[in-house]
Design a protein around this motif. Structure first.
Motif, PDB file in Angstrom:
ATOM      1  N   THR A  45       0.842  -1.194   0.000  1.00  0.00           N
ATOM      2  CA  THR A  45       0.000   0.000   0.000  1.00  0.00           C
ATOM      3  C   THR A  45       0.877   1.243   0.000  1.00  0.00           C
ATOM      4  N   SER A  46       0.377   2.290  -0.619  1.00  0.00           N
ATOM      5  CA  SER A  46       1.089   3.559  -0.687  1.00  0.00           C
ATOM      6  C   SER A  46       1.212   4.169   0.702  1.00  0.00           C
ATOM      7  N   ALA A  47       2.367   4.732   0.980  1.00  0.00           N
ATOM      8  CA  ALA A  47       2.580   5.396   2.276  1.00  0.00           C
ATOM      9  C   ALA A  47       1.793   6.697   2.367  1.00  0.00           C
ATOM     10  N   VAL A  48       1.453   7.280   1.239  1.00  0.00           N
ATOM     11  CA  VAL A  48       0.769   8.568   1.218  1.00  0.00           C
ATOM     12  C   VAL A  48      -0.742   8.413   1.307  1.00  0.00           C
ATOM     13  N   SER A  49      -1.317   7.641   0.391  1.00  0.00           N
ATOM     14  CA  SER A  49      -2.780   7.554   0.327  1.00  0.00           C
ATOM     15  C   SER A  49      -3.349   6.232   0.823  1.00  0.00           C
ATOM     16  N   GLY A  50      -2.504   5.228   0.994  1.00  0.00           N
ATOM     17  CA  GLY A  50      -2.997   3.910   1.374  1.00  0.00           C
ATOM     18  C   GLY A  50      -3.518   3.111   0.186  1.00  0.00           C
ATOM     19  N   ALA A  51      -3.386   3.666  -1.030  1.00  0.00           N
ATOM     20  CA  ALA A  51      -3.861   2.985  -2.241  1.00  0.00           C
ATOM     21  C   ALA A  51      -2.994   1.757  -2.524  1.00  0.00           C
ATOM     22  N   PRO A  52      -3.591   0.719  -3.084  1.00  0.00           N
ATOM     23  CA  PRO A  52      -2.799  -0.470  -3.409  1.00  0.00           C
ATOM     24  C   PRO A  52      -1.799  -0.179  -4.528  1.00  0.00           C
ATOM     25  N   ARG A  53      -0.617  -0.790  -4.428  1.00  0.00           N
ATOM     26  CA  ARG A  53       0.440  -0.632  -5.425  1.00  0.00           C
ATOM     27  C   ARG A  53       0.921  -2.021  -5.836  1.00  0.00           C
ATOM     28  N   LEU A  54       1.289  -2.163  -7.097  1.00  0.00           N
ATOM     29  CA  LEU A  54       1.837  -3.413  -7.613  1.00  0.00           C
ATOM     30  C   LEU A  54       3.170  -3.129  -8.299  1.00  0.00           C
ATOM     31  N   PRO A  55       4.001  -4.168  -8.486  1.00  0.00           N
ATOM     32  CA  PRO A  55       5.255  -3.979  -9.204  1.00  0.00           C
ATOM     33  C   PRO A  55       4.992  -3.314 -10.557  1.00  0.00           C
ATOM     34  N   TYR A  56       5.856  -2.361 -10.915  1.00  0.00           N
ATOM     35  CA  TYR A  56       5.617  -1.583 -12.125  1.00  0.00           C
ATOM     36  C   TYR A  56       6.778  -1.659 -13.115  1.00  0.00           C
ATOM     37  N   CYS A  57       7.942  -1.134 -12.742  1.00  0.00           N
ATOM     38  CA  CYS A  57       9.017  -0.985 -13.724  1.00  0.00           C
ATOM     39  C   CYS A  57       9.784  -2.288 -13.977  1.00  0.00           C
ATOM     40  N   GLN A  58       9.841  -3.165 -12.999  1.00  0.00           N
ATOM     41  CA  GLN A  58      10.544  -4.450 -13.087  1.00  0.00           C
ATOM     42  C   GLN A  58      12.051  -4.307 -13.300  1.00  0.00           C
ATOM     43  N   MET A  59      12.616  -3.144 -12.917  1.00  0.00           N
ATOM     44  CA  MET A  59      14.063  -2.975 -13.061  1.00  0.00           C
ATOM     45  C   MET A  59      14.693  -2.194 -11.909  1.00  0.00           C
ATOM     46  N   GLY A  60      14.006  -2.106 -10.765  1.00  0.00           N
ATOM     47  CA  GLY A  60      14.598  -1.525  -9.572  1.00  0.00           C
ATOM     48  C   GLY A  60      14.542  -0.013  -9.459  1.00  0.00           C
ATOM     49  N   VAL A  61      13.686   0.642 -10.219  1.00  0.00           N
ATOM     50  CA  VAL A  61      13.632   2.099 -10.196  1.00  0.00           C
ATOM     51  C   VAL A  61      12.455   2.642  -9.381  1.00  0.00           C
ATOM     52  N   CYS A  62      11.287   2.030  -9.487  1.00  0.00           N
ATOM     53  CA  CYS A  62      10.064   2.643  -8.934  1.00  0.00           C
ATOM     54  C   CYS A  62       9.763   2.284  -7.479  1.00  0.00           C
ATOM     55  N   PHE A  63      10.282   1.215  -6.948  1.00  0.00           N
ATOM     56  CA  PHE A  63      10.071   0.772  -5.563  1.00  0.00           C
ATOM     57  C   PHE A  63       8.627   0.364  -5.266  1.00  0.00           C
ATOM     58  N   ASP A  64       7.806   0.129  -6.276  1.00  0.00           N
ATOM     59  CA  ASP A  64       6.447  -0.347  -6.043  1.00  0.00           C
ATOM     60  C   ASP A  64       6.403  -1.848  -5.781  1.00  0.00           C
ATOM     61  N   CYS A  65       7.542  -2.522  -5.875  1.00  0.00           N
ATOM     62  CA  CYS A  65       7.597  -3.962  -5.643  1.00  0.00           C
ATOM     63  C   CYS A  65       8.156  -4.304  -4.261  1.00  0.00           C
ATOM     64  N   LEU A  66       8.267  -3.315  -3.371  1.00  0.00           N
ATOM     65  CA  LEU A  66       8.824  -3.595  -2.051  1.00  0.00           C
ATOM     66  C   LEU A  66       8.000  -4.647  -1.330  1.00  0.00           C
ATOM     67  N   ALA A  67       8.701  -5.579  -0.719  1.00  0.00           N
ATOM     68  CA  ALA A  67       8.056  -6.666   0.012  1.00  0.00           C
ATOM     69  C   ALA A  67       8.965  -7.083   1.162  1.00  0.00           C
ATOM     70  N   ILE A  68       8.408  -7.866   2.058  1.00  0.00           N
ATOM     71  CA  ILE A  68       9.197  -8.456   3.131  1.00  0.00           C
ATOM     72  C   ILE A  68       9.541  -9.867   2.671  1.00  0.00           C
ATOM     73  N   VAL A  69      10.807 -10.111   2.408  1.00  0.00           N
ATOM     74  CA  VAL A  69      11.252 -11.396   1.868  1.00  0.00           C
ATOM     75  C   VAL A  69      12.122 -12.090   2.902  1.00  0.00           C
ATOM     76  N   ASP A  70      11.669 -13.242   3.354  1.00  0.00           N
ATOM     77  CA  ASP A  70      12.377 -14.009   4.391  1.00  0.00           C
ATOM     78  C   ASP A  70      12.739 -13.128   5.583  1.00  0.00           C
ATOM     79  N   GLY A  71      11.795 -12.262   5.973  1.00  0.00           N
ATOM     80  CA  GLY A  71      11.960 -11.425   7.153  1.00  0.00           C
ATOM     81  C   GLY A  71      12.681 -10.108   6.919  1.00  0.00           C
ATOM     82  N   VAL A  72      13.155  -9.861   5.702  1.00  0.00           N
ATOM     83  CA  VAL A  72      13.879  -8.623   5.400  1.00  0.00           C
ATOM     84  C   VAL A  72      12.927  -7.640   4.716  1.00  0.00           C
ATOM     85  N   ALA A  73      12.591  -6.549   5.412  1.00  0.00           N
ATOM     86  CA  ALA A  73      11.664  -5.550   4.873  1.00  0.00           C
ATOM     87  C   ALA A  73      12.343  -4.707   3.798  1.00  0.00           C
TER      88      ALA A  73
END
Length: 99
Positions: A45-73
């Motif tokens: 979810t967006s930190a600003v509006s709470g709107a849902p976000r999904l992966p977008y650029c697929q190359m590490g630029v937009c940060f919309d793909c942030l996730a907690i992976v094996d405990g690492v936020a």
């Protein structure tokens, strides 16, 4: 020529990963972001509006793909290949910045 991310590859999955506690099929060479695109409601979810976000650029630029992976936020999911048994959780709110 193109396939929907919901169809998945024509072959059986190579592994199972956990997305928000649910077993989810995944394939060798697929990224965490690719898995998140197939799982309904698994985006962050967006930190600003709470709107849902999904992966977008697929190359590490937009940060919309942030996730907690094996405990690492704040893991950029588009940069991390899946591994068998990996635990992926949706990240809510802003990314964490190192201290």
């Amino acid at each position: 020529m193109f396939r929907s991310v919901h169809e998945g590859p024509a072959t059986r999955s190579d592994m199972i990963v956990l997305v928000n506690g649910a077993e989810t099929p995944a394939w060798n060479g697929e990224t965490v972001a690719g898995v998140l695109l197939r799982v309904p409601g698994a985006g962050r979810t967006s930190a600003v509006s709470g709107a849902p976000r999904l992966p977008y650029c697929q190359m590490g630029v937009c940060f919309d793909c942030l996730a907690i992976v094996d405990g690492v936020a704040s893991t950029q999911g588009c940069m991390v290949p899946v591994k068998p048994g990996m635990r992926i959780e949706s990240q809510q709110g802003p990314r964490e910045i190192g201290r």
